[in-house]
Design a protein around this motif. Structure first.
Motif, PDB file in Angstrom:
ATOM      1  N   ARG A   8       3.777  -8.638  16.647  1.00 48.30           N
ATOM      2  CA  ARG A   8       4.496  -8.541  17.924  1.00 48.30           C
ATOM      3  C   ARG A   8       5.202  -7.180  18.063  1.00 48.30           C
ATOM      4  O   ARG A   8       5.218  -6.583  19.129  1.00 48.30           O
ATOM      5  CB  ARG A   8       5.529  -9.675  18.044  1.00 48.30           C
ATOM      6  CG  ARG A   8       4.931 -10.983  18.485  1.00 48.30           C
ATOM      7  CD  ARG A   8       4.576 -10.881  19.973  1.00 48.30           C
ATOM      8  NE  ARG A   8       3.896 -12.064  20.476  1.00 48.30           N
ATOM      9  CZ  ARG A   8       2.573 -12.254  20.436  1.00 48.30           C
ATOM     10  NH1 ARG A   8       1.781 -11.356  19.889  1.00 48.30           N
ATOM     11  NH2 ARG A   8       2.040 -13.349  20.944  1.00 48.30           N
ATOM     12  N   ALA A  12       4.694  -4.284  20.873  1.00 52.01           N
ATOM     13  CA  ALA A  12       5.836  -3.769  21.643  1.00 52.01           C
ATOM     14  C   ALA A  12       5.812  -2.240  21.655  1.00 52.01           C
ATOM     15  O   ALA A  12       6.007  -1.614  22.700  1.00 52.01           O
ATOM     16  CB  ALA A  12       7.138  -4.285  21.043  1.00 52.01           C
ATOM     17  N   THR A 233      13.148 -19.397  28.323  1.00 52.05           N
ATOM     18  CA  THR A 233      12.164 -18.300  28.352  1.00 52.05           C
ATOM     19  C   THR A 233      12.334 -17.472  29.619  1.00 52.05           C
ATOM     20  O   THR A 233      12.427 -16.243  29.579  1.00 52.05           O
ATOM     21  CB  THR A 233      10.729 -18.886  28.381  1.00 52.05           C
ATOM     22  OG1 THR A 233      10.665 -19.924  27.438  1.00 52.05           O
ATOM     23  CG2 THR A 233       9.697 -17.840  28.121  1.00 52.05           C
ATOM     24  N   LEU A 237      13.741 -13.425  30.162  1.00 54.25           N
ATOM     25  CA  LEU A 237      13.034 -12.338  30.851  1.00 54.25           C
ATOM     26  C   LEU A 237      13.824 -11.856  32.071  1.00 54.25           C
ATOM     27  O   LEU A 237      13.896 -10.664  32.350  1.00 54.25           O
ATOM     28  CB  LEU A 237      11.636 -12.805  31.265  1.00 54.25           C
ATOM     29  CG  LEU A 237      10.708 -13.133  30.095  1.00 54.25           C
ATOM     30  CD1 LEU A 237       9.387 -13.677  30.597  1.00 54.25           C
ATOM     31  CD2 LEU A 237      10.461 -11.895  29.237  1.00 54.25           C
ATOM     32  N   ILE A 285      12.700  -4.789  28.715  1.00 58.39           N
ATOM     33  CA  ILE A 285      11.780  -5.906  28.984  1.00 58.39           C
ATOM     34  C   ILE A 285      10.931  -6.194  27.752  1.00 58.39           C
ATOM     35  O   ILE A 285      10.706  -7.361  27.399  1.00 58.39           O
ATOM     36  CB  ILE A 285      10.937  -5.612  30.248  1.00 58.39           C
ATOM     37  CG1 ILE A 285      11.868  -5.722  31.468  1.00 58.39           C
ATOM     38  CG2 ILE A 285       9.770  -6.574  30.389  1.00 58.39           C
ATOM     39  CD1 ILE A 285      11.342  -5.163  32.748  1.00 58.39           C
ATOM     40  N   VAL A 286      10.497  -5.137  27.063  1.00 57.03           N
ATOM     41  CA  VAL A 286       9.700  -5.329  25.849  1.00 57.03           C
ATOM     42  C   VAL A 286      10.531  -6.046  24.787  1.00 57.03           C
ATOM     43  O   VAL A 286      10.076  -6.987  24.126  1.00 57.03           O
ATOM     44  CB  VAL A 286       9.189  -3.955  25.338  1.00 57.03           C
ATOM     45  CG1 VAL A 286       8.708  -4.044  23.912  1.00 57.03           C
ATOM     46  CG2 VAL A 286       8.065  -3.458  26.233  1.00 57.03           C
ATOM     47  N   ALA A 288      13.104  -7.996  25.331  1.00 58.35           N
ATOM     48  CA  ALA A 288      13.327  -9.381  25.757  1.00 58.35           C
ATOM     49  C   ALA A 288      12.086 -10.224  25.483  1.00 58.35           C
ATOM     50  O   ALA A 288      12.180 -11.357  24.987  1.00 58.35           O
ATOM     51  CB  ALA A 288      13.669  -9.413  27.241  1.00 58.35           C
ATOM     52  N   ASN A 289      10.914  -9.661  25.785  1.00 61.93           N
ATOM     53  CA  ASN A 289       9.659 -10.374  25.522  1.00 61.93           C
ATOM     54  C   ASN A 289       9.520 -10.691  24.039  1.00 61.93           C
ATOM     55  O   ASN A 289       9.115 -11.787  23.655  1.00 61.93           O
ATOM     56  CB  ASN A 289       8.479  -9.499  25.943  1.00 61.93           C
ATOM     57  CG  ASN A 289       7.949  -9.918  27.288  1.00 61.93           C
ATOM     58  OD1 ASN A 289       7.625 -11.076  27.488  1.00 61.93           O
ATOM     59  ND2 ASN A 289       7.888  -8.983  28.210  1.00 61.93           N
ATOM     60  N   LEU A 290       9.864  -9.686  23.236  1.00 59.23           N
ATOM     61  CA  LEU A 290       9.752  -9.841  21.790  1.00 59.23           C
ATOM     62  C   LEU A 290      10.670 -10.964  21.310  1.00 59.23           C
ATOM     63  O   LEU A 290      10.264 -11.844  20.538  1.00 59.23           O
ATOM     64  CB  LEU A 290      10.136  -8.507  21.132  1.00 59.23           C
ATOM     65  CG  LEU A 290       9.935  -8.391  19.635  1.00 59.23           C
ATOM     66  CD1 LEU A 290       8.451  -8.430  19.297  1.00 59.23           C
ATOM     67  CD2 LEU A 290      10.517  -7.071  19.126  1.00 59.23           C
ATOM     68  N   VAL A 292      11.909 -13.426  23.066  1.00 59.48           N
ATOM     69  CA  VAL A 292      11.442 -14.718  23.575  1.00 59.48           C
ATOM     70  C   VAL A 292      10.250 -15.211  22.742  1.00 59.48           C
ATOM     71  O   VAL A 292      10.187 -16.380  22.352  1.00 59.48           O
ATOM     72  CB  VAL A 292      11.084 -14.615  25.071  1.00 59.48           C
ATOM     73  CG1 VAL A 292      10.303 -15.830  25.542  1.00 59.48           C
ATOM     74  CG2 VAL A 292      12.334 -14.451  25.900  1.00 59.48           C
ATOM     75  N   ASP A 293       9.326 -14.308  22.443  1.00 64.59           N
ATOM     76  CA  ASP A 293       8.154 -14.671  21.630  1.00 64.59           C
ATOM     77  C   ASP A 293       8.591 -15.201  20.270  1.00 64.59           C
ATOM     78  O   ASP A 293       8.103 -16.236  19.799  1.00 64.59           O
ATOM     79  CB  ASP A 293       7.270 -13.439  21.400  1.00 64.59           C
ATOM     80  CG  ASP A 293       6.345 -13.176  22.583  1.00 64.59           C
ATOM     81  OD1 ASP A 293       6.392 -13.975  23.522  1.00 64.59           O
ATOM     82  OD2 ASP A 293       5.617 -12.174  22.545  1.00 64.59           O
ATOM     83  N   TYR A 296      10.345 -18.514  20.557  1.00 66.16           N
ATOM     84  CA  TYR A 296       9.381 -19.577  20.810  1.00 66.16           C
ATOM     85  C   TYR A 296       8.651 -19.959  19.523  1.00 66.16           C
ATOM     86  O   TYR A 296       8.456 -21.128  19.227  1.00 66.16           O
ATOM     87  CB  TYR A 296       8.370 -19.093  21.862  1.00 66.16           C
ATOM     88  CG  TYR A 296       8.305 -20.007  23.051  1.00 66.16           C
ATOM     89  CD1 TYR A 296       9.213 -19.867  24.091  1.00 66.16           C
ATOM     90  CD2 TYR A 296       7.354 -21.027  23.129  1.00 66.16           C
ATOM     91  CE1 TYR A 296       9.178 -20.702  25.189  1.00 66.16           C
ATOM     92  CE2 TYR A 296       7.315 -21.873  24.228  1.00 66.16           C
ATOM     93  CZ  TYR A 296       8.231 -21.704  25.247  1.00 66.16           C
ATOM     94  OH  TYR A 296       8.199 -22.539  26.326  1.00 66.16           O
TER      95      TYR A 296
END
Lengths: 309, 531
Positions: A8, A12, A233, A237, A285-286, A288-290, A292-293, A296
């Motif tokens: 991940r 990123a 999630t 984001l 954003i990257v 935050a995505n990381l 969240v991933d 999860y």
């Protein structure tokens, strides 16, 4: 899990490099000469040539990008053409105001969304549920610039209860926070309502209800934790989006944040500042995505096991 | 539940702690303050860098030049120079400075501070927008190229005299010294701060910088060393920045700001309400808004087509769309500019004549040119009106709204933009600043965006440029303007009128037709805070 995290992280970094290339190319594809931006509409060709020389704009594009990337890796996003200040410093100066507004708006929209979503789910298919559906759709549909202006006219001009824009203390936070939070709150309530509806139809919930537990108790103790997952999630984001600036709200309320800075940069074609704000937003954003991933994967082992398989 | 409440409280405390990091403005009780608001942040306070109204309003307040303009006129007045002499051939300009001028740090202002300021503007590493105005000083070229350490054409016989020697005659050079680029700055302060001088400016003007929080507000307080007795009349000027037009109006109505622009939607109400109308202040700007026609692109190579466009467009309708905030243009030069002649008649609205001219020129019905313009709500509205007017004479105009930067780029390219909507605001009150800059062939790919060329016009412009005798100078420019108007490389649209509204307690605020308003004579009578 370590393998998953490394993969991940690699993605990123690739996304950030890709964003920097796209931003750089787009900035140079725009038919606007940075020398004209600096020297103004009335500049003579000699002045323009001198500025191009000074900025290294005569060099090939790949060389300019390599220099830019080198500076970015050292935390230097360049200097604004218009304000003649370090872009990193300008972003740092504005980030505090945006962060406070974003966190307040996120907290309030989650409180609103969860409260409305739960009440609606609790009274499913009854008048309260239908009423909340109308309210939440109404909140989602109100344009931010209109809501902000109305709140300013009523709360600031007529009632004189709130400052007319600006960032002058806790009271000045209330109207922009409401402007941002009402729409998202309505949206989150619909997400939670749907998610709770799905979870409440699952076998383990039916078992709990069959054992004689009240609907309310089952919802709070068993369904809520699962139903909140999609909301978390989404909120993660959204928070990244808010942190990278909310242009309309910041403009309506004269809020000195990143969104307004980006707006001014675009309006003035201030390329280093445009690239700086875009890269900073992409970075948030990257990240935050990381997060969240990873969250999860931590919450749901099927995801990380699936990746490994 | 208790735990959630504790977390919530903790978050709130942290947020409030963050909020308290915004410092409240510290002003002495009873201070006479002028509150302003503006949409644009102040780009810079460095006089070598700024070249926009948002910067100049404050640079004018913080710095002094040798000469300046009147508060509401474009007449030259002394600033730090008490007197001056100009050689007959307009190549030598001598200024005698007042001896009581001091910077806001208490240090006396000398002629060396003016020389340093201009050399700083000429230095390539400054990337100043003002370089071109001082290239005509003898030795400037050597200084720019690094062959000389100082500009030899700036002579300092004593600390209170400065002499400029030019490479050729330039009667309007004195006007170039009214620009903030040429304001005195203390070398020791500018060199100490380098590129950060903008945030630590020290000047000899009526005010000094007290606080500047980018994106939020800028505050000036009176300079205790200002040379003019009794000025400034205000203790402080505070501008809140980032305030959009609508919010500015709400703040004006709430009495939070003292001077405001008037949004288009509010303008008719303001003018209908006698109480509000009495508070408005206006002045015609030395600006001409126009549609440029590329004289090298067919069919605009034909003078009849250009004249037809002038007859076809209803300028009064454009002014109606602007709530009457302007006067119809009959030629290039705006009224108020020295050298303006009211007997240039221009082109009245006459669609029949336009149609005939187009027929004579062989332009087929349905001709569809493209008008480039700035992607701005007002500009688009005006362009739509032009579109309707031209449709009546069989021209199907297409609109191409683009951002400001790309528009400037596009119009400079030859054979690229056949029509474009732009405006030109004078930098100096002299016809040269319109006619030479915008219509001489020497200015192709610079500011002559219509690529207009006429040998007779070029000859007249070249003949007028070195002449100091104003009567003779203006006569030549008048001849050139008449040819230009007859050949119509522009559709001459209108000269905008600036309007602002003041609070009843604000006095002596005036609009200058060419520069931002000066603030040193403005005063406020006692009033309740917030109106």
């Amino acid at each position: 899990m370590l393998h998953f995290v490394l993969r991940r992280l690699g993605f990123a970094i690739l996304v950030l490099i890709g964003t920097s290339i796209i931003t750089f190319v787009v900035a140079f594809v725009v038919p606007a000469d940075p020398a004209v931006t600096i020297a103004g509409a009335k500049a003579d060709p000699q002045t323009l040539a001198m500025i191009r020389q000074q900025l290294g704009l005569n060099q090939p594009l790949y060389m300019q990008y390599a220099h830019y990337l080198g500076r970015v890796l050292h935390g230097d996003l360049g200097r604004s053409y218009i304000m003649r200040e370090s872009v990193t410093r300008l972003i740092a100066q504005r980030f505090g105001a945006t962060a406070i507004l974003a966190i307040c708006a996120m907290v309030l929209s989650l409180i609103l969304g969860i409260a409305m979503g739960m009440i609606a789910a609790l009274y499913k298919d009854r008048a309260i549920d239908n009423g909340l559906l109308v309210v939440s759709l109404g909140l989602i549909s109100i344009p931010v610039f209109w809501l902000g202006t109305m709140l300013l006219v009523v709360g600031g001009l007529y009632l004189r209860s709130f400052p007319l824009g600006g960032f002058s203390g806790p009271r000045s936070l209330i109207l922009p926070t409401l402007t941002l939070a009402l729409g998202s709150g309505g949206y989150y309530s619909r997400i939670l309502h749907t998610s709770l509806g799905e979870v409440m139809g699952q076998d383990y919930i039916r078992t709990a209800l069959g054992k004689g537990l009240s609907r309310r108790a089952v919802m709070f103790k068993h369904a809520m934790a699962n139903a909140l997952l999609p909301l978390i999630t989404l909120a993660g984001l959204d928070l990244a989006g808010l942190l990278s600036g909310v242009v309309l709200t910041e403009t309506v309320f004269d809020w000195p944040g990143i969104g307004r800075l980006a707006f001014e940069a675009i309006f003035n074609l201030d390329i280093p500042l445009i690239m700086g704000t875009v890269l900073f937003s992409a970075f948030l954003i990257v990240i935050a995505n990381l997060v969240v991933d990873l969250l999860y994967a931590w919450l749901d082992p099927r995801i990380r096991l699936g990746e490994q398989g | 539940m208790i735990r959630i409440a504790i977390y919530f409280r903790l978050v709130l405390i942290l947020l409030l702690a963050g909020c308290s990091s915004v410092p409240p403005l510290k002003l002495p009780p009873g201070a006479r303050v002028l509150w302003l608001a503006a949409a644009d942040d102040v780009p810079t306070l460095d006089p070598a860098i700024g070249y926009d109204s948002a910067s100049w309003i404050f640079e004018q307040a913080i710095f002094d030049t040798l000469v300046r303009y009147g508060d509401a006129t474009v007449e030259l007045e002394p600033d730090l120079a008490t007197s001056w002499e100009i050689s007959k051939d307009a190549t030598t300009f001598t200024f005698h400075l007042r001896r009581d001028a001091r910077f806001s740090n208490g240090r006396a202002v000398t002629s060396a501070d003016f020389k340093y300021a201009i050399e700083r503007v000429l230095k390539p590493s400054t990337r100043s927008k003002g370089t071109e105005y001082y290239r005509g000083i003898a030795g400037a070229a050597d200084f720019i190229s690094g062959r000389a350490k100082a500009v030899s054409g700036i002579e300092l016989p004593d600390p209170y005299t400065i002499i400029f020697h030019l490479t050729g005659p330039d009667p309007i050079f004195i006007h170039k010294l009214t620009m903030p680029f040429a304001a005195a700055i203390p070398r020791e302060v500018a060199e100490k701060w380098g590129e950060d001088f903008s945030h630590h400016v020290v000047g000899s003007g009526a005010f000094k910088l007290s606080e500047w929080i980018p994106g939020q507000r800028i505050a000036l307080v009176r300079n205790p060393y200002y040379f003019a007795a009794g000025l400034p009349k205000l203790d402080a000027v505070v501008e809140m920045v980032g305030v959009n037009e609508e919010l500015e109006w709400l703040k004006y109505e709430a009495g939070e700001i003292d001077i405001s622009g008037i949004p288009a939607a509010e303008f008719p109400r303001v003018m209908r309400t006698p109480r509000l109308k009495a508070l408005t202040i206006h002045n015609v700007t030395v600006t001409t808004d126009y549609i440029g026609m590329n004289c090298q692109m067919a069919p605009f190579t034909d003078v009849r087509v250009r004249q037809a466009f002038n007859y076809a467009i209803n300028k009064q309708k454009l002014l109606d769309l602007l709530n009457g905030r302007g006067v119809v243009a009959r030629g290039v030069l705006p009224p108020g500019l020295p050298g303006y002649t009211p007997d240039v008649k221009g082109y009245p609205y006459d669609p029949n004549k336009a149609r005939r001219l187009l027929e004579d020129a062989g332009v087929r019905n349905g001709f569809a040119p493209v008008l480039w313009l700035r992607a701005d709500q007002t500009m688009i509205l005006l362009a739509q009106s032009v579109q309707q007017d031209l449709a009546l004479v069989g021209v199907k105009l297409a609109l191409k709204p683009v951002a400001w930067g790309p528009l400037l780029e596009a119009v400079r390219e030859p054979n690229n933009t056949e029509l474009f909507l732009l405006g030109w605001e004078a930098d100096f009150p002299d016809p040269e600043n319109f006619l030479e800059v915008l219509f001489s062939k020497r200015q192709w790919r610079s500011n002559n965006d219509t690529f207009y060329a006429n040998p007779e016009v070029d000859r007249l412009l070249a003949a007028a440029a070195p002449i100091s005798n104003l009567q003779l100078r203006f006569k030549l420019y008048d001849q050139a303007e008449r040819i230009i108007v007859q050949q119509a490389p522009w559709v001459f649209l209108y000269h905008p009128v600036s309007y602002v509204i003041r609070q009843p307690w604000v006095h002596d605020y005036v609009i200058n037709p060419m520069r931002p308003s000066r603030l040193e004579k403005v005063w406020v009578s006692p009033h309740k805070a917030g109106g």
